[in-house]
Design an enzyme around this catalytic site. Structure first.
Site, PDB file in Angstrom:
ATOM      1  N   VAL A   5      -3.140  -7.341  -1.872  1.00 37.45           N
ATOM      2  CA  VAL A   5      -2.561  -8.162  -0.800  1.00 37.45           C
ATOM      3  C   VAL A   5      -3.493  -9.289  -0.353  1.00 37.45           C
ATOM      4  O   VAL A   5      -3.050 -10.251   0.268  1.00 37.45           O
ATOM      5  CB  VAL A   5      -2.120  -7.318   0.431  1.00 37.45           C
ATOM      6  CG1 VAL A   5      -0.972  -6.383   0.073  1.00 37.45           C
ATOM      7  CG2 VAL A   5      -3.289  -6.579   1.055  1.00 37.45           C
TER       8      VAL A   5
ATOM      9  N   THR B  16      -9.931  -5.857  13.082  1.00 39.79           N
ATOM     10  CA  THR B  16      -8.816  -6.276  12.207  1.00 39.79           C
ATOM     11  C   THR B  16      -7.490  -5.765  12.766  1.00 39.79           C
ATOM     12  O   THR B  16      -6.476  -6.447  12.699  1.00 39.79           O
ATOM     13  CB  THR B  16      -8.967  -5.759  10.755  1.00 39.79           C
ATOM     14  OG1 THR B  16      -8.927  -4.326  10.727  1.00 39.79           O
ATOM     15  CG2 THR B  16     -10.251  -6.253  10.117  1.00 39.79           C
TER      16      THR B  16
ATOM     17  N   ASN C  10       1.535  -2.627   5.460  1.00 36.04           N
ATOM     18  CA  ASN C  10       0.877  -1.332   5.701  1.00 36.04           C
ATOM     19  C   ASN C  10      -0.491  -1.221   5.037  1.00 36.04           C
ATOM     20  O   ASN C  10      -1.351  -0.491   5.528  1.00 36.04           O
ATOM     21  CB  ASN C  10       1.803  -0.220   5.182  1.00 36.04           C
ATOM     22  CG  ASN C  10       1.091   1.105   5.028  1.00 36.04           C
ATOM     23  OD1 ASN C  10       0.865   1.814   6.007  1.00 36.04           O
ATOM     24  ND2 ASN C  10       0.691   1.443   3.799  1.00 36.04           N
TER      25      ASN C  10
ATOM     26  N   ARG D 189       0.566   5.827  -1.768  1.00 35.47           N
ATOM     27  CA  ARG D 189       0.150   7.080  -1.128  1.00 35.47           C
ATOM     28  C   ARG D 189       0.211   6.928   0.397  1.00 35.47           C
ATOM     29  O   ARG D 189       0.444   5.838   0.928  1.00 35.47           O
ATOM     30  CB  ARG D 189      -1.255   7.466  -1.562  1.00 35.47           C
ATOM     31  CG  ARG D 189      -2.327   6.554  -1.005  1.00 35.47           C
ATOM     32  CD  ARG D 189      -3.707   6.951  -1.490  1.00 35.47           C
ATOM     33  NE  ARG D 189      -4.733   6.474  -0.574  1.00 35.47           N
ATOM     34  CZ  ARG D 189      -6.035   6.477  -0.813  1.00 35.47           C
ATOM     35  NH1 ARG D 189      -6.477   6.939  -1.964  1.00 35.47           N
ATOM     36  NH2 ARG D 189      -6.894   6.036   0.083  1.00 35.47           N
TER      37      ARG D 189
ATOM     38  N   GLY E  49       0.829  -1.214   0.000  1.00 37.08           N
ATOM     39  CA  GLY E  49       0.000   0.000   0.000  1.00 37.08           C
ATOM     40  C   GLY E  49       0.857   1.256   0.000  1.00 37.08           C
ATOM     41  O   GLY E  49       0.620   2.175   0.777  1.00 37.08           O
TER      42      GLY E  49
ATOM     43  N   TYR F 147     -13.079  -2.536  11.577  1.00 35.64           N
ATOM     44  CA  TYR F 147     -11.712  -2.026  11.419  1.00 35.64           C
ATOM     45  C   TYR F 147     -10.904  -2.297  12.682  1.00 35.64           C
ATOM     46  O   TYR F 147      -9.785  -2.824  12.626  1.00 35.64           O
ATOM     47  CB  TYR F 147     -11.779  -0.523  11.130  1.00 35.64           C
ATOM     48  CG  TYR F 147     -10.430   0.155  10.997  1.00 35.64           C
ATOM     49  CD1 TYR F 147      -9.643  -0.030   9.863  1.00 35.64           C
ATOM     50  CD2 TYR F 147      -9.946   1.004  11.994  1.00 35.64           C
ATOM     51  CE1 TYR F 147      -8.415   0.600   9.739  1.00 35.64           C
ATOM     52  CE2 TYR F 147      -8.725   1.633  11.874  1.00 35.64           C
ATOM     53  CZ  TYR F 147      -7.962   1.433  10.750  1.00 35.64           C
ATOM     54  OH  TYR F 147      -6.739   2.056  10.621  1.00 35.64           O
TER      55      TYR F 147
HETATM   56  P1  NAD Z   1      -4.437   5.378   2.621  1.00 35.53           P
HETATM   57  O1  NAD Z   1      -5.840   4.991   2.329  1.00 35.53           O
HETATM   58  O2  NAD Z   1      -3.920   6.672   2.140  1.00 35.53           O
HETATM   59  O3  NAD Z   1      -3.440   4.236   2.150  1.00 35.53           O
HETATM   60  C1  NAD Z   1      -3.746   2.876   2.209  1.00 35.53           C
HETATM   61  C2  NAD Z   1      -3.032   2.222   1.064  1.00 35.53           C
HETATM   62  O4  NAD Z   1      -3.316   0.825   1.072  1.00 35.53           O
HETATM   63  C3  NAD Z   1      -3.509   2.771  -0.288  1.00 35.53           C
HETATM   64  O5  NAD Z   1      -2.405   3.025  -1.096  1.00 35.53           O
HETATM   65  C4  NAD Z   1      -4.350   1.643  -0.850  1.00 35.53           C
HETATM   66  O6  NAD Z   1      -4.371   1.572  -2.241  1.00 35.53           O
HETATM   67  C5  NAD Z   1      -3.623   0.447  -0.250  1.00 35.53           C
HETATM   68  N1  NAD Z   1      -4.458  -0.738  -0.286  1.00 35.53           N
HETATM   69  C6  NAD Z   1      -5.745  -0.860   0.123  1.00 35.53           C
HETATM   70  N2  NAD Z   1      -6.173  -2.090  -0.125  1.00 35.53           N
HETATM   71  C7  NAD Z   1      -5.147  -2.764  -0.692  1.00 35.53           C
HETATM   72  C8  NAD Z   1      -4.984  -4.079  -1.185  1.00 35.53           C
HETATM   73  N3  NAD Z   1      -5.982  -4.951  -1.140  1.00 35.53           N
HETATM   74  N4  NAD Z   1      -3.783  -4.432  -1.700  1.00 35.53           N
HETATM   75  C9  NAD Z   1      -2.762  -3.555  -1.761  1.00 35.53           C
HETATM   76  N5  NAD Z   1      -2.866  -2.294  -1.321  1.00 35.53           N
HETATM   77  C10 NAD Z   1      -4.043  -1.908  -0.801  1.00 35.53           C
HETATM   78  O7  NAD Z   1      -4.318   5.289   4.210  1.00 35.53           O
HETATM   79  P2  NAD Z   1      -3.101   5.520   5.207  1.00 35.53           P
HETATM   80  O8  NAD Z   1      -3.595   6.476   6.217  1.00 35.53           O
HETATM   81  O9  NAD Z   1      -1.822   5.775   4.498  1.00 35.53           O
HETATM   82  O10 NAD Z   1      -3.091   4.073   5.880  1.00 35.53           O
HETATM   83  C11 NAD Z   1      -1.983   3.189   5.868  1.00 35.53           C
HETATM   84  C12 NAD Z   1      -2.136   2.197   6.987  1.00 35.53           C
HETATM   85  O11 NAD Z   1      -2.143   2.909   8.227  1.00 35.53           O
HETATM   86  C13 NAD Z   1      -3.456   1.427   6.952  1.00 35.53           C
HETATM   87  O12 NAD Z   1      -3.235   0.085   7.343  1.00 35.53           O
HETATM   88  C14 NAD Z   1      -4.305   2.132   7.981  1.00 35.53           C
HETATM   89  O13 NAD Z   1      -5.287   1.297   8.538  1.00 35.53           O
HETATM   90  C15 NAD Z   1      -3.256   2.531   8.996  1.00 35.53           C
HETATM   91  N6  NAD Z   1      -3.680   3.643   9.859  1.00 35.53           N
HETATM   92  C16 NAD Z   1      -3.976   4.869   9.362  1.00 35.53           C
HETATM   93  C17 NAD Z   1      -4.383   5.872  10.226  1.00 35.53           C
HETATM   94  C18 NAD Z   1      -4.741   7.257   9.753  1.00 35.53           C
HETATM   95  O14 NAD Z   1      -5.241   8.042  10.583  1.00 35.53           O
HETATM   96  N7  NAD Z   1      -4.504   7.631   8.516  1.00 35.53           N
HETATM   97  C19 NAD Z   1      -4.473   5.617  11.586  1.00 35.53           C
HETATM   98  C20 NAD Z   1      -4.163   4.364  12.064  1.00 35.53           C
HETATM   99  C21 NAD Z   1      -3.752   3.365  11.178  1.00 35.53           C
END
Ligand code: NAD
Length: 244
Positions: free
Chosen positions: A61, A155, A87, A12, A9, A152
């Site tokens: 993934v 998971t 990620n 971005r 992921g 969420y």
């Molecule tokens: P985001 O949505 O910008 O990025 C998530 C990335 O995962 C995207 O590039 C998306 O295309 C990719 N993705 C989704 N499904 C996929 C798949 N099946 N196969 C491959 N890639 C896939 O979000 P983010 O904020 O950068 O989140 C990244 C990680 O951090 C995630 O696991 C999210 O749960 C976790 N997170 C984010 C936050 C937040 O506040 N932004 C807080 C806690 C945890």
């Protein structure tokens, strides 16, 4: 030691910042993406221009065969995989009563099974080397409850269980497994909440601001690297103090 990393992921958000930081630190990095090929390739071009060694690979993934193909491609290009940053994730706000089975399954397929797939695909290289590092990206909502985010949250709690158990199982082999649990990070993922909610979440964060992808990337790189050589099974909250 130079690392060969897969970051899932990574087109971005947090994954993108992790891939950039690892490449800038000298690691060979596979930028995994699902749909945003242009963004992944633009990142790869920028990092390559800076002297980084990176490649892009499309894989869902949740798809075992696609993840195996990615791991093989990384081996062919860069050699044995020594670091996995799991990620990729999806999030959303749903009242539990409204969660359809297909949604439940997709959250688990991406957020939990995705980690299972990418870790298992890379593990033979690490077991062979008696070294390696795995970093999962959970959430503070994997440690605390989050209203309207039960799936969420479930998971992300599962990922923490996976991290801790795998850390114990793999410790005798020299492979470390750790987790970063971000707080509210200003990425595309949280924009659905709207500016007003984001402002109040910034206010609710003891450090008084939303996190940046780079804040989380710094925690991931720390756990991934040799300076964290005596750390395994840890959950590092990059959350500005939100759940302290
Ligand atoms: P985001 O949505 O910008 O990025 C998530 C990335 O995962 C995207 O590039 C998306 O295309 C990719 N993705 C989704 N499904 C996929 C798949 N099946 N196969 C491959 N890639 C896939 O979000 P983010 O904020 O950068 O989140 C990244 C990680 O951090 C995630 O696991 C999210 O749960 C976790 N997170 C984010 C936050 C937040 O506040 N932004 C807080 C806690 C945890």
């Amino acid at each position: 030691m130079e690392q060969t990393a897969i970051v899932t992921g990574a087109s971005r958000g947090i994954g993108r910042a992790v891939a950039a930081a690892l490449a800038q630190g000298g690691a060979r990095v596979c930028i995994n993406y699902l749909r945003q090929r242009e963004k992944a390739e633009e990142l790869a071009a920028r990092l390559t221009a800076e002297g980084g060694r990176v490649m892009c690979w499309q894989a869902d993934v949740a798809d075992r065969a696609a993840v195996e193909a990615m791991a093989d491609a990384v081996r062919r290009r860069f050699g044995p995989i020594s670091l996995v940053v799991s990620n990729a994730g999806i999030a959303g706000q749903l009242q539990f009563q409204d969660v359809r089975e297909a949604e439940w399954d997709r959250y688990f397929a991406v957020n939990v099974k995705g980690a299972y797939h990418v870790i298992q695909a890379a593990l033979p290289d690490m077991l062979h080397a008696h070294a390696g590092s795995i970093v999962t990206v959970s959430s503070m909502w994997g440690l605390r409850g989050a209203s309207c985010e039960a799936v969420y949250s479930a998971t992300k709690a599962a990922l923490i269980g996976l991290t801790r158990s795998l850390a114990l199982e793999l410790a005798p082999t020299g492979i470390r497994v750790n987790c970063v649990a971000p707080g509210v990070i200003n990425t595309d993922m949280v924009q659905v909440l709207g500016q007003e909610t984001l402002a109040s979440l910034a206010e609710a964060t003891p450090l008084g601001r939303l996190g940046t992808p780079e804040d989380v990337a710094a925690a991931v790189c720390f756990l991934a690297g040799e300076q964290a050589g005596f750390l395994t099974g840890q959950v590092l909250c990059a959350d500005g103090g939100f759940i302290v």
